[in-house]
Motif scaffolding. Structure first.
Motif, PDB file in Angstrom:
ATOM      1  N   LEU A 130       0.734  -0.968  -0.138  1.00 28.28           N
ATOM      2  CA  LEU A 130       0.064  -0.048   0.001  1.00 28.28           C
ATOM      3  C   LEU A 130       0.864   1.267  -0.140  1.00 28.28           C
ATOM      4  CD1 LEU A 130      -2.688  -1.151   2.802  1.00 28.28           C
ATOM      5  CD2 LEU A 130      -2.729  -1.087  -0.029  1.00 28.28           C
ATOM      6  N   LEU A 173      -3.507   8.823  -5.228  1.00 24.38           N
ATOM      7  CA  LEU A 173      -3.231   7.362  -5.060  1.00 24.38           C
ATOM      8  C   LEU A 173      -3.114   6.413  -6.433  1.00 24.38           C
ATOM      9  CD1 LEU A 173      -6.278   6.709  -2.382  1.00 24.38           C
ATOM     10  CD2 LEU A 173      -3.638   6.777  -1.890  1.00 24.38           C
ATOM     11  N   PHE A 188      -7.116   0.658  -9.503  1.00 24.53           N
ATOM     12  CA  PHE A 188      -8.134   1.378  -9.034  1.00 24.53           C
ATOM     13  C   PHE A 188      -9.096   1.508 -10.314  1.00 24.53           C
ATOM     14  CE2 PHE A 188      -5.255   3.277  -5.653  1.00 24.53           C
ATOM     15  CZ  PHE A 188      -5.883   3.070  -4.605  1.00 24.53           C
ATOM     16  N   ILE A 241      -9.387  -2.253  -7.122  1.00 26.70           N
ATOM     17  CA  ILE A 241     -10.245  -1.298  -6.027  1.00 26.70           C
ATOM     18  C   ILE A 241     -11.114  -0.633  -6.772  1.00 26.70           C
ATOM     19  CG2 ILE A 241      -9.421   0.498  -4.174  1.00 26.70           C
ATOM     20  CD1 ILE A 241      -6.438  -0.865  -4.564  1.00 26.70           C
ATOM     21  N   ARG A 258     -15.434  -6.027  -2.160  1.00 21.50           N
ATOM     22  CA  ARG A 258     -14.499  -5.112  -1.387  1.00 21.50           C
ATOM     23  C   ARG A 258     -14.440  -3.786  -2.316  1.00 21.50           C
ATOM     24  NH1 ARG A 258      -9.543  -8.962   0.135  1.00 21.50           N
ATOM     25  NH2 ARG A 258     -10.854 -10.734   1.589  1.00 21.50           N
ATOM     26  N   VAL A 309      -9.745   6.744   4.325  1.00 23.17           N
ATOM     27  CA  VAL A 309      -9.314   5.610   2.893  1.00 23.17           C
ATOM     28  C   VAL A 309      -8.137   4.892   3.154  1.00 23.17           C
ATOM     29  CG1 VAL A 309      -8.532   5.981   0.535  1.00 23.17           C
ATOM     30  CG2 VAL A 309     -10.248   7.263   1.405  1.00 23.17           C
ATOM     31  N   ARG A 310      -7.346   5.504   3.848  1.00 22.16           N
ATOM     32  CA  ARG A 310      -6.015   4.896   4.201  1.00 22.16           C
ATOM     33  C   ARG A 310      -6.199   3.656   4.995  1.00 22.16           C
ATOM     34  NH1 ARG A 310      -0.517   7.132   6.841  1.00 22.16           N
ATOM     35  NH2 ARG A 310       1.059   5.210   6.440  1.00 22.16           N
ATOM     36  N   LEU A 337      -8.126   0.916   2.967  1.00 25.25           N
ATOM     37  CA  LEU A 337      -7.107   0.139   2.039  1.00 25.25           C
ATOM     38  C   LEU A 337      -6.399  -1.065   2.977  1.00 25.25           C
ATOM     39  CD1 LEU A 337      -5.931   2.999  -0.107  1.00 25.25           C
ATOM     40  CD2 LEU A 337      -7.423   1.086  -0.825  1.00 25.25           C
ATOM     41  N   ARG A 338      -5.863  -0.509   4.176  1.00 20.46           N
ATOM     42  CA  ARG A 338      -5.127  -1.728   4.763  1.00 20.46           C
ATOM     43  C   ARG A 338      -6.064  -2.608   5.366  1.00 20.46           C
ATOM     44  NH1 ARG A 338      -6.236  -3.104   9.730  1.00 20.46           N
ATOM     45  NH2 ARG A 338      -7.683  -1.546   9.954  1.00 20.46           N
ATOM     46  N   TYR A 385      -7.375  -4.639   1.771  1.00 20.71           N
ATOM     47  CA  TYR A 385      -6.228  -5.082   0.596  1.00 20.71           C
ATOM     48  C   TYR A 385      -4.971  -5.416   1.270  1.00 20.71           C
ATOM     49  CZ  TYR A 385      -9.851  -3.553  -2.496  1.00 20.71           C
ATOM     50  OH  TYR A 385     -10.905  -3.436  -3.411  1.00 20.71           O
TER      51      TYR A 385
END
Length: 763
Positions: A482, A513, A523, A601, A628, A678-679, A682-683, A686
């Motif tokens: 990430l 990103l 993405f 994503i 997801r 968002v961070r 994502l963790r 993903y």
């Protein structure tokens, strides 16, 4: 093609064909089209072609003389089919036992067994196949048959089957079997959610389209994978079932096949009692640009149709409504002779030498493995169009006279002892009368070492393994590297004195990103024709809009910085005005980590009122399918778009989102909050989820249209979210600068929410 009787004047026919060729060669295709349209119009006036040009004769598309040789052993496959039929029916029957009474659907699979078994034995590619697995959308009501086959394969036990419709109460979580395909309840078995009815067709279309997207972008070679969708004819009344047919045709999705089980019945009665559902669907699909293959009659009809030189039988078939065809199969051979063939002395003469039993044995095409094989083979060979197979069957087939073609068959859950004996005899099951307990008749596995069991396993081995099977790479293998903290700096530093809406703030974050060298290409922005409203048009010239055809026109805004650009390797999925299509694309992208082993994503941005309120059923199905990704409810808030009516004034989408158990919902006010949300998302989805965190969730974020001051992140912001309170920000009355404060959970704030337990409405 139409049924072709013997040509009475081949020379004249050839002259007509030569004339058509001459017009095309010398006057051009346009002129030839004009002439053909005029001829067809006159033919309709003279009543020598059906009034609906999309129809063809009510016979098989592939004539008997053009059928390929059947590659399997029909006798062994018939035996296997009998065992599957028996165990499927017994599972539902036993689920109706005293003290339980949960029942199930017993007749749908009975009508589709041949359609599925031909696929399992000859076409459906498994996960070990070279080039990857097919994606199969099983009709929800046919699930008992899929479980019964898995039982014969040794993947499910009798104990599992006895847990049908008892997902929790039968031996705890995972001990029972859900009614329908539910990946969340059986994450190693089912792959795709197909209920509520109508969701399977649109999901299959956009899955096939997403396969092409991955292939064209160079992310995965999907060229050998095929998407199959099994659908009921009554289900085709759902708007989602027909609404996206044009997408599949426009994009030339020849990697997609619909198989419509036309048993002519829905839950309460005939689908089109006074009409004919197969010609109706043929016209829909053909008009939308699909390749249509009809499988109407079994091989027993071939000699009769071959002798029908004056089209008496074909005309009779063309004029008989579905209500009559349903009734015929609930009666007897003598009844069919009297009420069908006797309507014309020429057709009555055709069956004069046949017994009533032989007349009764004239079966429907969807129950003939040879006819079904020919249709599937033609579908896979066809290029440039998606294909639909319209297969006529009988609801409740082989279950006996109390079930077959009866209006009440969908609600019937249990066989009488008399029915059980007749069913056993018809399938030739190795059971004595003493075995047939009225409440708990036995399941019957294939004998160990039998030719049938060896054949069953060998066919699936050659095709790449058993299906359905959801295959997800091990956790470590699917973790993404990430972006580091620098990617979020654009959010942390604020916007200075320039007012910026959170919608635009998110677009800035997404730009950052998507530049990441590790995951930027993963993405998938998804837009329902509102890119300019949301500021997503900034991606047009750089990321481009995906089109399998590229761009073959001169764009009107080509000289502008943000010109509209399409490309075969485009990143943006610009779906047009279809939230349903966007939701289906989002689901396909959000499950790519399992379907293709490629974590993508998806970022689906929409007017917040048109998300859970308009496509809530699809989002529940997405939750069930372990999707997801991100949903962005833009232009949120009651006062965002005053003047456009209540349909644009959203103050409740977060409440709707909160009802979905897989949805993590936030209502952020400022850009720095978006960055942290968002961070962390994502963790979790993903990267490395926490010990108690389920990665199979999706995030719903509300975004606002009003430009506001975007402060830099406060030094004492509650980044980790460990406080029982949510960090909010208020404007000081006098100085106008910003300072953090705390609000109790559930307060009407627009600050950063710790999950959806607080800040549930936009204030």
């Amino acid at each position: 093609m139409d049924f072709q009787p013997p040509d009475t004047d081949p020379t004249e026919t050839q002259e007509w064909l030569d004339s058509v060729d001459a017009v095309v060669d010398h006057a051009g295709r346009a002129r030839a089209r004009e002439l053909m349209t005029s001829v067809l119009h006159r033919a309709q006036q003279r009543h020598i072609v059906p009034p609906g040009y999309g129809d063809t004769d009510y016979v098989n598309t592939i004539p008997a003389t053009a059928e390929p040789a059947f590659p399997g052993d029909e006798d062994i496959e018939r035996r296997i089919r009998s065992y599957v039929r028996w165990n499927a029916a017994m599972m539902v029957h036993r689920a109706q036992r005293p003290g339980l009474g949960v029942g199930g659907h017993i007749s749908t699979y009975a009508s589709t067994a041949t359609l599925y078994e031909v696929g399992f034995n000859h076409f459906f590619r498994g996960h070990d196949a070279d080039g990857g697995a097919d994606q199969i959308y099983f009709q929800g009501h046919a699930a008992p048959g899929i479980y019964a086959r898995a039982f014969l394969e040794g993947r499910l036990t009798a104990h599992h089957l006895d847990g049908f419709r008892q997902e929790i109460s039968h031996a705890g979580q995972g001990g029972g079997l859900p009614s329908y395909p539910h990946p969340r309840l059986m994450p190693d078995f089912w792959e795709f959610t197909t209920v509520s009815m109508g969701l399977g067709p649109i999901s299959a279309i956009y899955q096939a389209r997403f396969n092409r997207y991955l292939h064209n972008r160079g992310i995965k070679d999907t060229s050998r994978q095929h998407v199959w969708a099994f659908i009921g004819d009554g289900e085709m009344d759902e708007p989602e079932a027909l609404g996206a047919l044009g997408v599949a045709a426009r994009e030339g999705l020849d990697n997609l096949t619909f198989v419509v089980n036309c048993n002519l019945q829905r839950l309460d009665g005939p689908v089109r009692g006074n009409g004919r559902i197969i010609p109706e669907l043929e016209a829909y699909f053909r008009g939308a640009g699909w390749n249509v293959i009809k499988v109407v009659w079994g091989r027993e009809w071939d000699p009769l149709l071959g002798a029908d030189r004056d089209r008496a039988l074909v005309d009779l078939l063309n004029s008989t409504p579905d209500g009559d065809f349903q009734t015929y199969k609930s009666e007897s051979g003598a009844f069919v002779r009297e009420h069908f063939f006797a309507r014309d002395p020429r057709t009555l003469a055709m069956v004069e030498g046949m017994t009533d039993a032989e007349v009764w044995g004239l079966k429907r095409g969807g129950h003939d493995s040879r006819k079904v094989y020919a249709a599937y083979d033609a579908a896979l060979r066809h290029r440039g169009q998606p294909t639909v197979v319209l297969a006529q069957t009988i609801k409740g087939w082989t279950l006996g006279s109390h079930f077959e073609s009866r209006n009440s068959t969908h609600q019937m859950k249990k066989l009488t002892l008399e029915d059980l004996r007749a069913f056993r005899d018809r399938l030739k099951m190795p059971l004595r009368d003493s075995h047939l307990d009225a409440d708990l008749p036995p399941y019957v596995p294939l004998p160990s070492g039998s030719r049938e069991l060896e054949y069953l396993h060998e066919r699936r081995r050659l095709l790449g393994g058993n299906l359905p099977r959801r295959s997800v790479p091990p956790a470590r293998a699917r973790l993404l590297k990430l972006p580091d903290e620098a990617a979020y700096d654009v959010m942390a530093r604020g916007a200075g004195r320039q007012p910026v809406a959170t919608t635009m703030a998110f677009v800035r974050l997404l730009k950052s990103l998507m530049k990441d060298p590790e995951i930027g290409h993963r993405f998938v922005p998804i837009i329902p024709d509102e890119a300019r409203t949301f500021g997503m048009d900034a991606f047009f010239p750089t990321k481009k809009i995906y089109s399998p055809h590229g761009q073959h026109y001169l764009s009107v805004d080509r000289d502008l910085m943000l010109s509209y650009q399409e490309d075969t390797r485009g990143v943006l999925l610009h779906e047009g005005i279809t939230e349903a299509g966007c939701a289906a694309s989002w689901t396909a992208a959000g499950t790519s980590y399992a379907t293709h082993g490629e974590p993508m994503i998806p970022i689906y941005i929409f007017y917040s009122m048109f998300g859970f309120q308009r496509t809530g059923d699809q989002l529940w199905a997405a939750a069930d399918q372990l999707t997801r990704g991100f949903l962005l409810g833009a232009t949120a808030g009651r006062t965002t778009l005053n003047g456009e009516g209540l349909q644009h004034q959203d103050g409740h989408s977060l409440l709707l989102a909160s009802t979905n158990p897989a949805c993590v919902a936030y209502d952020p006010a400022f850009g720095f909050e978006l960055g942290h949300i968002v961070r962390d998302a994502l963790r979790r989805m993903y990267g490395e989820p926490g010990p108690a965190e389920d990665p199979n969730v999706f995030y719903y974020l509300t975004l606002y249209n009003e430009p506001v001051a975007q402060p830099a992140e406060p030094d004492n912001a509650d980044v980790e979210g460990t406080s029982p309170e949510c960090t909010c920000t208020r404007r000081r009355q006098r100085t106008g600068d910003l300072a953090p404060r705390s609000s109790p959970p559930g307060s009407r704030c627009r600050g950063r929410s710790r999950h959806r337990s607080c800040c549930a409405t936009g204030g």
